[in-house]
Structures are given as C-alpha cells and as structure tokens.
Design an enzyme around this catalytic site. Structure first.
Site, PDB file in Angstrom:
ATOM      1  CG  ASP A   7      55.045  -9.431  22.465  1.00  6.76           C
ATOM      2  OD1 ASP A   7      55.864 -10.325  22.189  1.00  6.76           O
ATOM      3  OD2 ASP A   7      54.486  -8.744  21.589  1.00  6.76           O
ATOM      4  CB  SER A   8      59.226  -8.063  21.406  1.00  7.33           C
ATOM      5  OG  SER A   8      58.273  -8.531  20.480  1.00  7.33           O
ATOM      6  CE1 TYR A  39      62.496  -7.509  23.102  1.00  3.89           C
ATOM      7  CE2 TYR A  39      61.729  -9.478  24.251  1.00  3.89           C
ATOM      8  CZ  TYR A  39      62.040  -8.127  24.262  1.00  3.89           C
ATOM      9  OH  TYR A  39      61.908  -7.399  25.422  1.00  3.89           O
ATOM     10  N   GLY A  40      62.622 -11.044  17.418  1.00  9.28           N
ATOM     11  CA  GLY A  40      62.685 -12.216  16.537  1.00  9.28           C
ATOM     12  C   GLY A  40      63.970 -12.375  15.745  1.00  9.28           C
ATOM     13  CB  CYS A  71      56.926 -12.812  23.239  1.00  8.10           C
ATOM     14  SG  CYS A  71      58.239 -12.695  22.011  1.00  8.10           S
ATOM     15  CG  ASN A  72      54.912 -17.901  19.878  1.00 10.13           C
ATOM     16  OD1 ASN A  72      54.553 -19.046  20.059  1.00 10.13           O
ATOM     17  ND2 ASN A  72      54.043 -16.911  19.741  1.00 10.13           N
ATOM     18  CB  THR A  73      60.839 -14.531  19.975  1.00  8.66           C
ATOM     19  OG1 THR A  73      60.120 -14.422  18.737  1.00  8.66           O
ATOM     20  CG2 THR A  73      62.311 -14.475  19.727  1.00  8.66           C
ATOM     21  CD  GLU A 150      55.413  -4.252  14.991  1.00  9.96           C
ATOM     22  OE1 GLU A 150      56.195  -3.338  14.769  1.00  9.96           O
ATOM     23  OE2 GLU A 150      55.439  -4.972  16.013  1.00  9.96           O
ATOM     24  CB  CYS A 182      54.660 -15.087  15.656  1.00  8.80           C
ATOM     25  SG  CYS A 182      54.959 -13.317  15.841  1.00  8.80           S
ATOM     26  CB  THR A 183      51.844 -13.127  20.344  1.00  8.57           C
ATOM     27  OG1 THR A 183      53.019 -12.315  20.427  1.00  8.57           O
ATOM     28  CG2 THR A 183      51.974 -14.319  21.260  1.00  8.57           C
ATOM     29  CG  HIS A 184      53.310  -9.374  15.816  1.00  5.62           C
ATOM     30  ND1 HIS A 184      54.151  -9.553  16.886  1.00  5.62           N
ATOM     31  CD2 HIS A 184      53.384  -8.044  15.511  1.00  5.62           C
ATOM     32  CE1 HIS A 184      54.713  -8.394  17.201  1.00  5.62           C
ATOM     33  NE2 HIS A 184      54.261  -7.466  16.383  1.00  5.62           N
TER      34      HIS A 184
HETATM   35  N1  DGN Z   1      55.304 -11.423  18.939  1.00  2.00           N
HETATM   36  C1  DGN Z   1      56.605 -12.005  18.991  1.00  2.00           C
HETATM   37  C2  DGN Z   1      56.528 -13.537  19.024  1.00  2.00           C
HETATM   38  O1  DGN Z   1      55.487 -14.102  19.371  1.00  2.00           O
HETATM   39  O2  DGN Z   1      57.533 -14.175  18.729  1.00  2.00           O
HETATM   40  C3  DGN Z   1      57.514 -11.636  17.853  1.00  2.00           C
HETATM   41  C4  DGN Z   1      57.686 -10.179  17.587  1.00  2.00           C
HETATM   42  C5  DGN Z   1      59.106  -9.853  17.332  1.00  2.00           C
HETATM   43  O3  DGN Z   1      59.817  -9.584  18.256  1.00  2.00           O
HETATM   44  N2  DGN Z   1      59.500  -9.924  16.117  1.00  2.00           N
END
Ligand code: DGN
Length: 259
Positions: A7-8, A39-40, A71-73, A150, A182-184
């Site tokens: 993931d990022s 990464y978003g 990571c979804n992005t 975060e 988004c995995t966050h």
């Molecule tokens: N956790 C990342 C996702 O699922 O897209 C996004 C985090 C990021 O890079 N902003």
C-alpha cells in the site's frame, strides 16, 4: 506460499490484519511506501511506477506467490500492468469490494467513496456496471479522510463533522450500501455506521479474504509476518500497533525499490 501485500502506507494494514487473521500459517510480507504517501493525488503514470516498484520488490526479494494490492488507488490504475509483468496472481481490492456490494444491496443503489484518484479512475463504477448494468452508482471523493485517519482522529467531533460534510448528500440519494473504496477508511467505519446505521458498509479488506481462499495455499508455512516501510513514520507506528500489534517494522531505502 508467502503473500506480498503493499500500500502507499498505513491503509493496507486493514487488509493485512484481515488476511493475517484468516491465514495464520501463511507467511505475509507487507510493504508500506510511507516515503511517497499519498498516492491518491498523484498522476496515473506515477501511481503505476510506484506500484511496479513495490510489487517487484516483494516478488524478487521474498519470492512471494501472490501479490495483494492493498490500496484502491493502486488497484484502480496499476492492476493490469502488474498482471502483465509478474508471473504470479495479482489481486486488487476493487473487484472483491464491488462483488460484495452487489451481493448485499437490496435497492441496487450503491455509494462509492475513495481518494480523488480512485474516484476519477471510475474503476468501481465500471466494475459495478459490469456486474449489474441496472445499478445506480453515486461516487464521492473524500480526500480529507486519509489525513484524519493518519492523525488517529477516527471517532472525535472533527471526524464526525468531516464524515457528515462529505456523506450527507451522498446518503440522501437513497443508497443502501456504501463501499469504503480506500483502505484507510475502515478505521472510520464505526463513525460512519454511527451516523448512518441503515447503510450496509462494504469493507474490501474483508471481501479480499474470500478471493484469497480461492487460491491454493501451502499451509505448511510458518506464519511469518514482516512489515517494511520506506520512511519512518510516527502515524504508521501508532496505527500498526493498534491494528496488528507488535510486529517489528523494518525500514528499507527507496533506492532498494527502484533498482
Ligand atoms: N489507502 C489508499 C487507498 O486505498 O487508495 C489511499 C492512501 C493514499 O495514498 N492517499
């Protein structure tokens, strides 16, 4: 069969946690690219390049037998490229999340939230439509959710107000299901659920475990867990301890990824 997960940064630990709980004997190697998060808000070319570097690092150094893009992005932009260049299964979070949402939605109105890049990619929209063309899909980028998570602000007043600001209008469309794209975002799940208790919340970290169960796993592994980051991060340490406990984190250099 070791599995590589990347993931990022922190977000993918929600995926790591679910996989670790379901596959206690499988060796897991996690890479959080904390030096280059987020990464978003990066371009497609950059997201693909970073993803190739992370996945290649895990494949070449730890001989992993499958890669999970936690990571979804990165899943939205880099899945096809990774599948082309790596000779092992590569699993993204978008397809499992979309499949779960289609299964649980009764009124076929589905909301999708994610980073600006994920929403702009239309990856969920297209995947959902390919599963059922009659769905009504409402999307919303929620870029402030990542810094909130975060900071560990997942259930205070600021978190609640920010969730309401982003989601009130989306929920008014009549959706009965919301994909946390988004995995966050699973860390905000309780706050979202508290504000909109009628919604089915789809967490793709849970959905991905079902996908992995379809891959033949060698359960004679030792259950080793290793976590790598590309830069030291206080936020990462805090959330890592909260989500997966006391697993040692090792810092690697970005130049190790790029070689
Ligand atoms: N956790 C990342 C996702 O699922 O897209 C996004 C985090 C990021 O890079 N902003």
């Amino acid at each position: 069969m070791p599995i590589g997960i990347f993931d990022s940064g922190i977000g993918g630990l929600t995926v790591f946690k679910e996989i670790a709980a379901s596959f206690p004997k499988v060796d897991l190697y996690y890479l959080g690219d904390t030096a280059r998060v987020p990464y978003g808000n990066k371009s497609k070319t950059t997201i693909i390049r970073y993803s190739v570097e992370c996945a290649s690092y895990l494949y070449h150094n730890y001989n992993v037998d499958a890669i999970v893009i936690a990571c979804n992005t990165a899943s939205s932009y880099a899945l096809d490229t990774l599948r082309e260049i790596l000779p092992i299964p590569v699993i993204g979070v978008v397809q499992p999340g979309a499949e779960s949402a289609v299964k649980v939605s009764k009124n076929k109105k589905i909301g999708v939230i994610g980073t600006s890049a994920t929403i702009k990619s239309n990856s969920y929209f297209e995947t959902l439509k390919s599963l059922d063309k009659d769905l009504e899909i409402y999307q919303k980028a929620c870029p402030l959710f990542v810094p909130l998570v975060e900071e560990g602000w997942i259930d205070n007043e600021v978190a609640k107000l920010t969730v309401k600001e982003y989601l009130d209008d989306l929920v008014k469309t009549g959706i009965d299901t919301l994909i946390l794209g988004c995995t966050h975002y699973p860390l905000l799940k309780n706050t979202i659920k508290g504000l909109y208790p009628h919604l089915n919340i789809v967490d793709s970290s849970v959905a991905i475990v079902e996908h992995l169960k379809n891959i033949k796993l060698n359960i004679e592994e030792t259950g080793k867990r290793k976590i790598f980051i590309t830069d030291e991060s206080h936020a990462f340490d805090k959330l890592k301890n909260m989500l997966v406990g006391d697993i040692k984190t090792e810092k690697i250099e970005l130049s190790d990824l790029c070689s």
